[in-house]
Design a protein around this motif. Structure first.
Motif, PDB file in Angstrom:
ATOM      1  N   MET A   1       0.833  -1.176   0.000  1.00 30.07           N
ATOM      2  CA  MET A   1       0.000   0.000   0.000  1.00 30.07           C
ATOM      3  C   MET A   1       0.888   1.253   0.000  1.00 30.07           C
ATOM      4  O   MET A   1       1.847   1.344   0.752  1.00 30.07           O
ATOM      5  N   SER A   2       0.546   2.180  -0.823  1.00 34.76           N
ATOM      6  CA  SER A   2       1.315   3.410  -0.967  1.00 34.76           C
ATOM      7  C   SER A   2       1.025   4.370   0.190  1.00 34.76           C
ATOM      8  O   SER A   2      -0.122   4.538   0.595  1.00 34.76           O
ATOM      9  N   ARG A   3       2.079   4.979   0.704  1.00 35.70           N
ATOM     10  CA  ARG A   3       1.922   5.947   1.792  1.00 35.70           C
ATOM     11  C   ARG A   3       1.871   7.364   1.230  1.00 35.70           C
ATOM     12  O   ARG A   3       2.478   7.656   0.205  1.00 35.70           O
ATOM     13  N   THR A   4       1.201   8.239   1.957  1.00 33.61           N
ATOM     14  CA  THR A   4       1.175   9.644   1.566  1.00 33.61           C
ATOM     15  C   THR A   4       2.515  10.285   1.901  1.00 33.61           C
ATOM     16  O   THR A   4       3.297   9.741   2.696  1.00 33.61           O
ATOM     17  N   GLU A   5       2.754  11.455   1.317  1.00 34.97           N
ATOM     18  CA  GLU A   5       3.984  12.182   1.632  1.00 34.97           C
ATOM     19  C   GLU A   5       4.018  12.559   3.113  1.00 34.97           C
ATOM     20  O   GLU A   5       5.071  12.522   3.744  1.00 34.97           O
ATOM     21  N   LYS A   6       2.859  12.891   3.681  1.00 32.36           N
ATOM     22  CA  LYS A   6       2.804  13.217   5.105  1.00 32.36           C
ATOM     23  C   LYS A   6       3.171  12.003   5.953  1.00 32.36           C
ATOM     24  O   LYS A   6       3.925  12.123   6.929  1.00 32.36           O
ATOM     25  N   GLU A   7       2.668  10.837   5.600  1.00 30.54           N
ATOM     26  CA  GLU A   7       3.018   9.617   6.339  1.00 30.54           C
ATOM     27  C   GLU A   7       4.511   9.341   6.252  1.00 30.54           C
ATOM     28  O   GLU A   7       5.142   8.962   7.244  1.00 30.54           O
ATOM     29  N   LYS A   8       5.089   9.550   5.061  1.00 29.11           N
ATOM     30  CA  LYS A   8       6.538   9.371   4.914  1.00 29.11           C
ATOM     31  C   LYS A   8       7.296  10.372   5.791  1.00 29.11           C
ATOM     32  O   LYS A   8       8.271  10.026   6.455  1.00 29.11           O
ATOM     33  N   MET A   9       6.842  11.645   5.772  1.00 31.45           N
ATOM     34  CA  MET A   9       7.495  12.680   6.576  1.00 31.45           C
ATOM     35  C   MET A   9       7.480  12.300   8.045  1.00 31.45           C
ATOM     36  O   MET A   9       8.515  12.334   8.717  1.00 31.45           O
ATOM     37  N   LEU A  10       6.314  11.942   8.558  1.00 29.66           N
ATOM     38  CA  LEU A  10       6.179  11.631   9.973  1.00 29.66           C
ATOM     39  C   LEU A  10       6.994  10.410  10.385  1.00 29.66           C
ATOM     40  O   LEU A  10       7.408  10.291  11.534  1.00 29.66           O
ATOM     41  N   ALA A  11       7.256   9.512   9.428  1.00 21.87           N
ATOM     42  CA  ALA A  11       8.065   8.324   9.696  1.00 21.87           C
ATOM     43  C   ALA A  11       9.561   8.603   9.594  1.00 21.87           C
ATOM     44  O   ALA A  11      10.379   7.728   9.895  1.00 21.87           O
ATOM     45  N   GLY A  12       9.932   9.810   9.145  1.00 16.36           N
ATOM     46  CA  GLY A  12      11.342  10.137   8.981  1.00 16.36           C
ATOM     47  C   GLY A  12      11.937   9.625   7.683  1.00 16.36           C
ATOM     48  O   GLY A  12      13.156   9.584   7.522  1.00 16.36           O
ATOM     49  N   ASP A  13      11.065   9.253   6.737  1.00 14.58           N
ATOM     50  CA  ASP A  13      11.518   8.764   5.435  1.00 14.58           C
ATOM     51  C   ASP A  13      11.592   9.918   4.443  1.00 14.58           C
ATOM     52  O   ASP A  13      11.057  11.003   4.687  1.00 14.58           O
ATOM     53  N   LEU A  14      12.222   9.673   3.307  1.00 18.27           N
ATOM     54  CA  LEU A  14      12.269  10.683   2.250  1.00 18.27           C
ATOM     55  C   LEU A  14      10.852  11.022   1.796  1.00 18.27           C
ATOM     56  O   LEU A  14      10.015  10.134   1.608  1.00 18.27           O
ATOM     57  N   TYR A  15      10.588  12.323   1.610  1.00 21.69           N
ATOM     58  CA  TYR A  15       9.256  12.775   1.186  1.00 21.69           C
ATOM     59  C   TYR A  15       9.410  14.072   0.400  1.00 21.69           C
ATOM     60  O   TYR A  15      10.439  14.742   0.444  1.00 21.69           O
ATOM     61  N   HIS A  16       8.341  14.427  -0.319  1.00 22.82           N
ATOM     62  CA  HIS A  16       8.277  15.695  -1.047  1.00 22.82           C
ATOM     63  C   HIS A  16       7.447  16.674  -0.235  1.00 22.82           C
ATOM     64  O   HIS A  16       6.244  16.487  -0.071  1.00 22.82           O
ATOM     65  N   ALA A  17       8.083  17.741   0.243  1.00 24.67           N
ATOM     66  CA  ALA A  17       7.404  18.731   1.082  1.00 24.67           C
ATOM     67  C   ALA A  17       6.386  19.556   0.305  1.00 24.67           C
ATOM     68  O   ALA A  17       5.493  20.154   0.901  1.00 24.67           O
ATOM     69  N   GLY A  18       6.491  19.590  -1.012  1.00 28.01           N
ATOM     70  CA  GLY A  18       5.594  20.410  -1.817  1.00 28.01           C
ATOM     71  C   GLY A  18       4.261  19.777  -2.135  1.00 28.01           C
ATOM     72  O   GLY A  18       3.461  20.368  -2.869  1.00 28.01           O
ATOM     73  N   CYS A  19       3.974  18.601  -1.578  1.00 27.54           N
ATOM     74  CA  CYS A  19       2.704  17.943  -1.883  1.00 27.54           C
ATOM     75  C   CYS A  19       1.540  18.777  -1.325  1.00 27.54           C
ATOM     76  O   CYS A  19       1.699  19.502  -0.346  1.00 27.54           O
ATOM     77  N   PRO A  20       0.363  18.673  -1.943  1.00 25.14           N
ATOM     78  CA  PRO A  20      -0.777  19.502  -1.510  1.00 25.14           C
ATOM     79  C   PRO A  20      -1.159  19.332  -0.036  1.00 25.14           C
ATOM     80  O   PRO A  20      -1.472  20.318   0.633  1.00 25.14           O
ATOM     81  N   GLU A  21      -1.127  18.117   0.489  1.00 25.23           N
ATOM     82  CA  GLU A  21      -1.516  17.894   1.878  1.00 25.23           C
ATOM     83  C   GLU A  21      -0.584  18.646   2.835  1.00 25.23           C
ATOM     84  O   GLU A  21      -1.042  19.329   3.762  1.00 25.23           O
ATOM     85  N   LEU A  22       0.716  18.548   2.605  1.00 25.02           N
ATOM     86  CA  LEU A  22       1.662  19.233   3.484  1.00 25.02           C
ATOM     87  C   LEU A  22       1.619  20.744   3.277  1.00 25.02           C
ATOM     88  O   LEU A  22       1.760  21.514   4.237  1.00 25.02           O
ATOM     89  N   GLN A  23       1.393  21.188   2.059  1.00 27.10           N
ATOM     90  CA  GLN A  23       1.258  22.625   1.821  1.00 27.10           C
ATOM     91  C   GLN A  23       0.034  23.184   2.548  1.00 27.10           C
ATOM     92  O   GLN A  23       0.079  24.285   3.095  1.00 27.10           O
TER      93      GLN A  23
END
Length: 187
Positions: A1-23
């Protein structure tokens, strides 16, 4: 199952900060910061209520003197009696925990946000975070910088202007750039 960028961020994994949810989260935090940073003239109880709106935890008698700056707020946990002086910055892409009775001077930066060392990965816009934990009864002098992934032990002292890149043991006094242990001064 694919994780959202926010889920990746909160886990300390590589993520894209520019995604709509985080923006959207950043925009909500900016709006909250405008309100909080305009609250200096309000009673402490009103400022505390504002802190509780956005931060993960706000212990009894915790104080942040505005202006204050953070990325999200919802990753910041303050223990009982924590004090942050004017102009503190917390980049909280992952957890920042500050223990009971800790005092933090003005202009301190607590930075969980980090970037890949590989230039190609960094160029892609990916970033990650490493949590910071600050123990109980810690004193952090003005202008100090706490870098990603650092743990500061209970009763430690961090000298003004220090850059803390490594863990600080319980009861240690560190100063300088990079911060190094010194014999504690009395008084």
């Amino acid at each position: 199952m694919s994780r959202t960028e926010k889920e990746k961020m909160l886990a300390g994994d590589l993520y894209h900060a520019g995604c709509p949810e985080l923006q959207a989260d950043l925009a909500q935090t900016r709006a909250w910061l405008v309100r909080y940073n305009a609250s200096l003239g309000l009673p402490a109880s009103d400022r505390r209520r504002l802190l509780a709106e956005r931060l993960a935890e706000v212990g009894p008698d915790a104080v942040i003197r505005p202006p204050f700056f953070c990325d999200y707020g919802y990753n910041v946990a303050l223990g009982t009696g924590v004090f942050l002086n004017f102009n503190c910055v917390i980049l909280d892409v992952v957890s920042v925990r500050i223990g009971d009775g800790t005092q933090i001077g003005p202009l301190v930066q607590i930075l969980t946000a980090d970037h890949p060392r590989d230039p190609e990965v960094r160029r892609s816009g990916l970033e990650f975070g490493r949590p910071i934990s600050i123990g109980r009864n810690v004193w952090i002098g003005g202008g100090a910088i706490i870098l990603p992934g650092v743990t500061v032990g209970d009763d430690a002292i961090i000298g003004a202007g220090s850059v803390v890149a490594r863990d600080v043991p319980v009861g240690a006094t560190v100063v300088g750039n990079p911060a190094r242990a010194v014999a504690p001064r009395s008084a």
